[in-house]
Design a protein around this motif. Structure first.
Motif, PDB file in Angstrom:
ATOM      1  N   ILE A  98       0.685  -3.635  -6.895  1.00  0.00           N
ATOM      2  CA  ILE A  98      -0.308  -4.014  -7.833  1.00  0.00           C
ATOM      3  C   ILE A  98       0.032  -3.522  -9.196  1.00  0.00           C
ATOM      4  O   ILE A  98      -0.632  -4.412  -9.925  1.00  0.00           O
ATOM      5  CB  ILE A  98      -1.554  -3.219  -7.343  1.00  0.00           C
ATOM      6  N   TYR A 101       1.718  -6.715 -10.799  1.00  0.00           N
ATOM      7  CA  TYR A 101       1.037  -7.755 -11.246  1.00  0.00           C
ATOM      8  C   TYR A 101      -0.162  -7.465 -12.116  1.00  0.00           C
ATOM      9  O   TYR A 101      -0.677  -8.296 -12.845  1.00  0.00           O
ATOM     10  CB  TYR A 101       0.728  -8.637  -9.931  1.00  0.00           C
ATOM     11  N   TYR A 102      -0.947  -6.500 -11.620  1.00  0.00           N
ATOM     12  CA  TYR A 102      -2.108  -5.873 -12.616  1.00  0.00           C
ATOM     13  C   TYR A 102      -1.888  -5.921 -13.761  1.00  0.00           C
ATOM     14  O   TYR A 102      -2.540  -6.253 -14.698  1.00  0.00           O
ATOM     15  CB  TYR A 102      -2.784  -4.919 -11.847  1.00  0.00           C
ATOM     16  N   SER A 362       0.806 -14.656  -7.029  1.00  0.00           N
ATOM     17  CA  SER A 362      -0.217 -15.013  -5.909  1.00  0.00           C
ATOM     18  C   SER A 362       0.055 -14.122  -4.870  1.00  0.00           C
ATOM     19  O   SER A 362      -0.610 -13.853  -3.991  1.00  0.00           O
ATOM     20  CB  SER A 362      -0.524 -16.508  -5.659  1.00  0.00           C
ATOM     21  N   ASP A 365      -0.452 -10.605  -5.021  1.00  0.00           N
ATOM     22  CA  ASP A 365      -1.910 -10.285  -4.835  1.00  0.00           C
ATOM     23  C   ASP A 365      -2.444 -10.489  -3.453  1.00  0.00           C
ATOM     24  O   ASP A 365      -3.046  -9.728  -2.937  1.00  0.00           O
ATOM     25  CB  ASP A 365      -2.692 -11.299  -5.597  1.00  0.00           C
ATOM     26  N   SER A 369      -3.984  -7.331  -1.255  1.00  0.00           N
ATOM     27  CA  SER A 369      -5.380  -7.285  -0.931  1.00  0.00           C
ATOM     28  C   SER A 369      -5.660  -7.772   0.390  1.00  0.00           C
ATOM     29  O   SER A 369      -6.713  -7.011   0.861  1.00  0.00           O
ATOM     30  CB  SER A 369      -6.406  -8.089  -2.104  1.00  0.00           C
TER      31      SER A 369
END
Ligand code: TRP
Length: 431
Positions: A98, A101-102, A362, A365, A369
């Protein structure tokens, strides 16, 4: 306790750090458009319901694990429930992914902040704004430069340590963030046509509450409170021993929800004041639609708004970065400086791939999540609800009178409702 672990200097610092982790791009960027798409106030009610009955118990379970073990996710699980320690590795890996990519999205916010100062998007039309966003994300050197900049800022704050870096930054920036958001809300509500935006946000439309709306409300409440990967666990391991975890959790959830609503009040009226803009625009809302709106407002509004987005993103990214650093310090005996450098370099590699390859972005993500976070949350509630003695969570709740009174409710939710509900979500996500 490992040498050099550090701790927060006060209760205020701990609450601001936890609120900083919770309040992030999720609140400003995702919440407003989800509310718009899924039935306004009806969605908000659903969101609050999930926060109270599922996410808060998970928050407490994670927090208790950290606070009583004073360790990172892996160390905590190994100490309390060795059979489940694999979930510690999973959490740390998820926090790392995370972070990577965050920081790409964090980089976009840095880019927009810089542009807002240099007035790089003055007087734009919607088409031009979309073109700017497209060119940022499609220009390799630019998207990489701002990503590295954002990740570097994150690393610097974490490098300064728990007390001075994370605690110090959050203590100063979080109150400032609230003030900035309030200013924008006031400005936004005074625009012509603001009422329409409020109406869109607040009018309950229960017919829009369907499967996807329920899944989004639930996913958003997990993501927004930073659950399931060990952020809450790690931060709570830095809490003063005699600290009241119950109150801290309640404040964090309250601030997080208030801030999400404020962001909605800042964004939606502004969008509606410019006719022809699409409120349900989805992820592009903040980066394509809002520059158009804010250049019309002029003055320092765009600068303040994108600074707020940047600060909110930074206080969240440091919490994920710190999970990995805490593991390296506790388990590998590294010094903080070395640990930060290592995580920085590794995140640089993965993040660069995410920045250039939308498919990888993607996939990261989706995996975190939908799979890692839910499984992580499931393990945390099982360990506190079923593995450790009940006296442990009870002790944490009983340090405040209202916590002691609410303990039976929490216990019931944690032991029965959360595992069943989260397992059901995990299965649905995996199918
Ligand atoms: N909660 C943050 C937001 O709303 C993001 C975040 C920080 C997060 N730490 C996390 C999300 C851990 C999932 C897991 O933007």
């Amino acid at each position: 306790m490992a040498v050099g672990r550090g701790s927060f200097s006060s209760r205020f610092a701990a609450i601001m750090a936890l609120a900083g982790s919770a309040i992030g791009l999720g609140n400003i960027w995702r919440f407003p458009y989800m509310v718009g798409q899924h039935g306004g106030a009806a969605f908000i009610l659903l969101y609050v319901f999930f926060c109270v009955f599922l996410s808060l118990p998970v928050f407490f379970a994670e927090g208790i694990l950290g606070k009583t073990s004073r360790l990172n996710p892996l160390g905590a699980l190994r100490a309390k429930a060795p059979k489940w320690s694999w979930a510690g590795y999973m959490g740390i890996l998820a926090a790392f992914v995370i972070t990577s990519y965050y920081s790409v999205v964090g980089g976009w916010s840095l880019d927009y902040f810089i542009r807002s100062i240099s007035r790089g998007f003055h007087g734009m039309t919607m088409e031009e704004s979309a073109a700017v966003f497209h060119s940022i994300t499609a220009t390799s050197w630019e998207v990489l430069a701002v990503f590295v900049g954002f990740l570097g800022l994150t690393a610097l704050i974490v490098l300064a340590g728990v007390e001075k870096g994370i605690g110090g930054f959050s203590k100063v920036m979080m109150p400032l963030l609230f003030v900035m958001m309030l200013l924008i809300v006031v400005r936004s509500l005074s625009l012509p046509g603001a009422g329409e935006g409020l109406n869109y946000l607040l009018k309950p439309d229960f017919s829009k509450i369907d499967g996807p709306a329920i899944a989004s409300a639930l996913g958003q409440s997990f993501f927004s409170l930073s659950l399931g990967v060990g952020c809450v666990l790690t931060y709570c391991s830095y809490m003063p021993e005699d600290e009241n975890l119950f109150a801290t959790g309640m404040w964090t959830a309250l601030f997080d929800t208030i801030f999400a609503l404020l962001a909605g009040f800042a964004v939606m009226p502004a969008v509606f004041s410019v006719s022809g803009l699409e409120p349900g625009a989805g992820p592009s809302l903040v980066f394509e639609t809002l520059p158009v709106v804010f250049t019309k407002m002029g003055g320092i509004v765009p600068v303040v708004f994108f600074l707020a987005v940047l600060v909110a993103a930074l206080t969240s990214s440091i919490s994920m970065f710190e999970v990995v650093v805490a593991w390296l310090i506790d388990e590998k005996g590294m010094r903080r400086g070395r640990a930060v450098l290592l995580v920085f370099l590794a995140a640089l590699a993965l993040g660069a791939v995410c920045a250039l390859a939308p498919k990888v972005f993607s996939a990261c993500d989706f995996a975190t999540s939908n799979i890692f976070m839910t499984l992580g949350a499931l393990v945390f509630v099982i360990v506190i609800g079923w593995v450790v003695p009940k006296s442990e969570p009870f002790k944490e709740f009983s340090s405040s009178p209202s916590g002691a009174r609410l303990f039976p409710v929490f216990w019931f939710l944690l032991k029965w409702i959360c595992p069943i509900a989260i397992a059901a979500i995990a299965v649905t996500n995996l199918l």
